[in-house]
Structure formats: C-alpha cells, structure tokens
Design a protein around this motif. Sequence first.
Motif, PDB file in Angstrom:
ATOM      1  N   UNK A 105       0.784  -1.230   0.000  1.00  0.00           N
ATOM      2  CA  UNK A 105       0.000   0.000   0.000  1.00  0.00           C
ATOM      3  C   UNK A 105       0.810   1.272   0.000  1.00  0.00           C
ATOM      4  N   UNK A 106       2.103   1.167  -0.298  1.00  0.00           N
ATOM      5  CA  UNK A 106       2.942   2.354  -0.411  1.00  0.00           C
ATOM      6  C   UNK A 106       3.668   2.686   0.873  1.00  0.00           C
ATOM      7  N   UNK A 107       4.161   3.911   0.963  1.00  0.00           N
ATOM      8  CA  UNK A 107       4.934   4.333   2.124  1.00  0.00           C
ATOM      9  C   UNK A 107       6.320   4.809   1.722  1.00  0.00           C
ATOM     10  N   UNK A 108       6.946   5.604   2.573  1.00  0.00           N
ATOM     11  CA  UNK A 108       8.252   6.185   2.239  1.00  0.00           C
ATOM     12  C   UNK A 108       9.420   5.224   2.458  1.00  0.00           C
ATOM     13  N   UNK A 109       9.199   4.144   3.204  1.00  0.00           N
ATOM     14  CA  UNK A 109      10.310   3.244   3.509  1.00  0.00           C
ATOM     15  C   UNK A 109      10.928   2.647   2.252  1.00  0.00           C
ATOM     16  N   UNK A 110      10.108   2.499   1.199  1.00  0.00           N
ATOM     17  CA  UNK A 110      10.612   1.862  -0.012  1.00  0.00           C
ATOM     18  C   UNK A 110      11.614   2.746  -0.740  1.00  0.00           C
ATOM     19  N   UNK A 111      11.426   4.056  -0.689  1.00  0.00           N
ATOM     20  CA  UNK A 111      12.397   4.961  -1.318  1.00  0.00           C
ATOM     21  C   UNK A 111      13.711   4.939  -0.549  1.00  0.00           C
ATOM     22  N   UNK A 112      13.649   4.805   0.786  1.00  0.00           N
ATOM     23  CA  UNK A 112      14.870   4.708   1.586  1.00  0.00           C
ATOM     24  C   UNK A 112      15.625   3.412   1.270  1.00  0.00           C
ATOM     25  N   UNK A 113      14.899   2.324   1.143  1.00  0.00           N
ATOM     26  CA  UNK A 113      15.539   1.046   0.822  1.00  0.00           C
ATOM     27  C   UNK A 113      16.177   1.098  -0.555  1.00  0.00           C
ATOM     28  N   UNK A 114      15.527   1.751  -1.489  1.00  0.00           N
ATOM     29  CA  UNK A 114      16.068   1.881  -2.834  1.00  0.00           C
ATOM     30  C   UNK A 114      17.397   2.629  -2.811  1.00  0.00           C
ATOM     31  N   UNK A 148       9.822 -13.901 -12.538  1.00  0.00           N
ATOM     32  CA  UNK A 148       8.837 -12.955 -13.064  1.00  0.00           C
ATOM     33  C   UNK A 148       7.428 -13.364 -12.656  1.00  0.00           C
ATOM     34  N   UNK A 149       7.132 -14.642 -12.742  1.00  0.00           N
ATOM     35  CA  UNK A 149       5.813 -15.148 -12.354  1.00  0.00           C
ATOM     36  C   UNK A 149       5.544 -14.862 -10.882  1.00  0.00           C
ATOM     37  N   UNK A 150       6.564 -15.051 -10.052  1.00  0.00           N
ATOM     38  CA  UNK A 150       6.420 -14.805  -8.618  1.00  0.00           C
ATOM     39  C   UNK A 150       6.103 -13.344  -8.333  1.00  0.00           C
ATOM     40  N   UNK A 151       6.840 -12.445  -8.975  1.00  0.00           N
ATOM     41  CA  UNK A 151       6.620 -11.017  -8.739  1.00  0.00           C
ATOM     42  C   UNK A 151       5.287 -10.539  -9.302  1.00  0.00           C
ATOM     43  N   UNK A 152       4.892 -11.076 -10.431  1.00  0.00           N
ATOM     44  CA  UNK A 152       3.596 -10.700 -11.001  1.00  0.00           C
ATOM     45  C   UNK A 152       2.445 -11.138 -10.084  1.00  0.00           C
ATOM     46  N   UNK A 153       2.606 -12.291  -9.444  1.00  0.00           N
ATOM     47  CA  UNK A 153       1.579 -12.769  -8.516  1.00  0.00           C
ATOM     48  C   UNK A 153       1.463 -11.836  -7.311  1.00  0.00           C
ATOM     49  N   UNK A 154       2.622 -11.384  -6.797  1.00  0.00           N
ATOM     50  CA  UNK A 154       2.620 -10.438  -5.682  1.00  0.00           C
ATOM     51  C   UNK A 154       1.985  -9.116  -6.109  1.00  0.00           C
ATOM     52  N   UNK A 155       2.326  -8.683  -7.314  1.00  0.00           N
ATOM     53  CA  UNK A 155       1.788  -7.436  -7.846  1.00  0.00           C
ATOM     54  C   UNK A 155       0.272  -7.524  -8.016  1.00  0.00           C
ATOM     55  N   UNK A 156      -0.207  -8.637  -8.536  1.00  0.00           N
ATOM     56  CA  UNK A 156      -1.650  -8.820  -8.723  1.00  0.00           C
ATOM     57  C   UNK A 156      -2.396  -8.815  -7.390  1.00  0.00           C
ATOM     58  N   UNK A 157      -1.774  -9.422  -6.385  1.00  0.00           N
ATOM     59  CA  UNK A 157      -2.401  -9.429  -5.061  1.00  0.00           C
ATOM     60  C   UNK A 157      -2.495  -8.007  -4.501  1.00  0.00           C
ATOM     61  N   UNK A 158      -1.452  -7.207  -4.768  1.00  0.00           N
ATOM     62  CA  UNK A 158      -1.458  -5.836  -4.300  1.00  0.00           C
ATOM     63  C   UNK A 158      -2.516  -4.989  -4.982  1.00  0.00           C
ATOM     64  N   UNK A 160      -5.236  -6.028  -6.250  1.00  0.00           N
ATOM     65  CA  UNK A 160      -6.544  -6.492  -5.775  1.00  0.00           C
ATOM     66  C   UNK A 160      -6.859  -5.899  -4.406  1.00  0.00           C
ATOM     67  N   UNK A 161      -5.839  -5.843  -3.547  1.00  0.00           N
ATOM     68  CA  UNK A 161      -6.019  -5.304  -2.196  1.00  0.00           C
ATOM     69  C   UNK A 161      -6.322  -3.805  -2.230  1.00  0.00           C
ATOM     70  N   UNK A 162      -5.665  -3.098  -3.150  1.00  0.00           N
ATOM     71  CA  UNK A 162      -5.810  -1.639  -3.223  1.00  0.00           C
ATOM     72  C   UNK A 162      -6.560  -1.241  -4.495  1.00  0.00           C
ATOM     73  N   UNK A 163      -7.627  -1.925  -4.752  1.00  0.00           N
ATOM     74  CA  UNK A 163      -8.370  -1.736  -6.016  1.00  0.00           C
ATOM     75  C   UNK A 163      -8.988  -0.348  -6.156  1.00  0.00           C
ATOM     76  N   UNK A 164      -9.177   0.357  -5.052  1.00  0.00           N
ATOM     77  CA  UNK A 164      -9.786   1.687  -5.111  1.00  0.00           C
ATOM     78  C   UNK A 164      -8.748   2.809  -5.252  1.00  0.00           C
ATOM     79  N   UNK A 165      -7.482   2.442  -5.269  1.00  0.00           N
ATOM     80  CA  UNK A 165      -6.409   3.431  -5.397  1.00  0.00           C
ATOM     81  C   UNK A 165      -6.015   3.538  -6.875  1.00  0.00           C
TER      82      UNK A 165
END
Length: 211
Positions: A105-114, A148-158, A160-165
């Motif tokens: 669902x986002x957040x600033x921690x990901x930019x720090x990790x990058x 790639x299949x693994x990451x796409x599955x994680x992406x699809x789940x995300x 679905x979870x944040x479908x209104x964003x």
Amino acid sequence: MKIKPLSIMVLALGLVTSSTHAEETAMSVSDVLKHTPEDLAQKLGNSSEAGEDHAARLWAAAKRIETDSKLGKSSVQAVQRLNEWRQVLNKWADLKLQVQGIESGGGTMWSHLSARNDAWIEDFLSKHITLLSAEPAEKGKEFNSDYLKTLNAILDAGTKEWKDNEYMQKQAVVVKEELKNTYFHLKYMIQTLPDGETKNAVIKMVKPVSN
C-alpha cells in the motif's frame, strides 16, 4: 514510495539530498570507504533517514570509483561489462521494491531502501568483479526459475487489495511492463555466467522476497 506521483517524489528527494550535503567537507574515495554506509552517516553528522540515504549513495559512488579504476587499468571493456550488470541489478532491485510497495500500500520506507540498495549492489559487484566483468560465456546453463511469475503474482495481489487506489493501479501496469523487459535481459545475463559461486550469488540476490 508508491503513494505519490514519481515526479513529486523525485523533486522531494532532490531537495532533501541537496540540503543534506550542502555544507559537507570534501572526502576522498579512501576516506569514504574507511567507513560502512551506516558509520558514514554518523561521520557526516546526520543519522536521519535522509542522512543515511545520502551516506549510502556517497559510499556507493566511492566504491564504484574504486572498482572501475581497478578494472580500467587493464580493460575499459571490462568496466563496460561490469556496468551492464550494475544497471540491470539496480533496475531489478528497484522493481522488486516497487512490487513490495504496491503490495503493502505504499509508504516512504521503499524509497529509503532503494537508496541504500546502491551501496549493497556496489559491494556485491566488487566481490564478484572477476566473473561479472569477464567476457560472457558462449553458452551457459539455462536459468529456469520463473521469478517474473512470482513477482507478477505479488503485484496482482497488491492491485486487488488496493483496487480503489487509482494511482496504485496505474503504477502496477507500468511496473509489470518494466518487470517483463528487465527480467528478459537479466535472465539472459545470468545464463552467460559459468556455474559456480558468482552465478549462485547473483541468483540468490535477484530472488523475489515477499512481505
């Protein structure tokens, strides 16, 4: 990292970085590399999140100079080959973080990790400099893991979870396309490595990790 338009985030990070090191004392490559990225932040007098990001980037820049200088004494072509690995590993690492950001669902921690991944990747390249800068093998063993299949599955789940964003949905489409293109290149490069410690380390490094 995933809850703001990219242009706004880049501007914000640029302003933070500028204010972080505007009054720093100049340091040589050897001075920087005397420290770990974490210790360097303390040395520079800023152990905040932004300060640690800046220190990691500074350390990565110094490590890259050291590594490229070592290679460049005998082969500029080797520097180019190592840089190809640098680019694809950095891109892949950033994309994995973007996937995790969308999943959570986002957040600033990901930019720090990058930002801090830069130092980690430069350290990795320096440890495996010999094979990652060598001429690619003509025919390496096929790399069959479908990350790639693994990451796409994680992406699809995300998504679905944040479908209104709406922004998250659009970002997921962009990330999925970039994943496909980057993975095609990464997979090819892995297959050019001979079996052994370096190849195993690269495979472990690029493996997806879910939250």
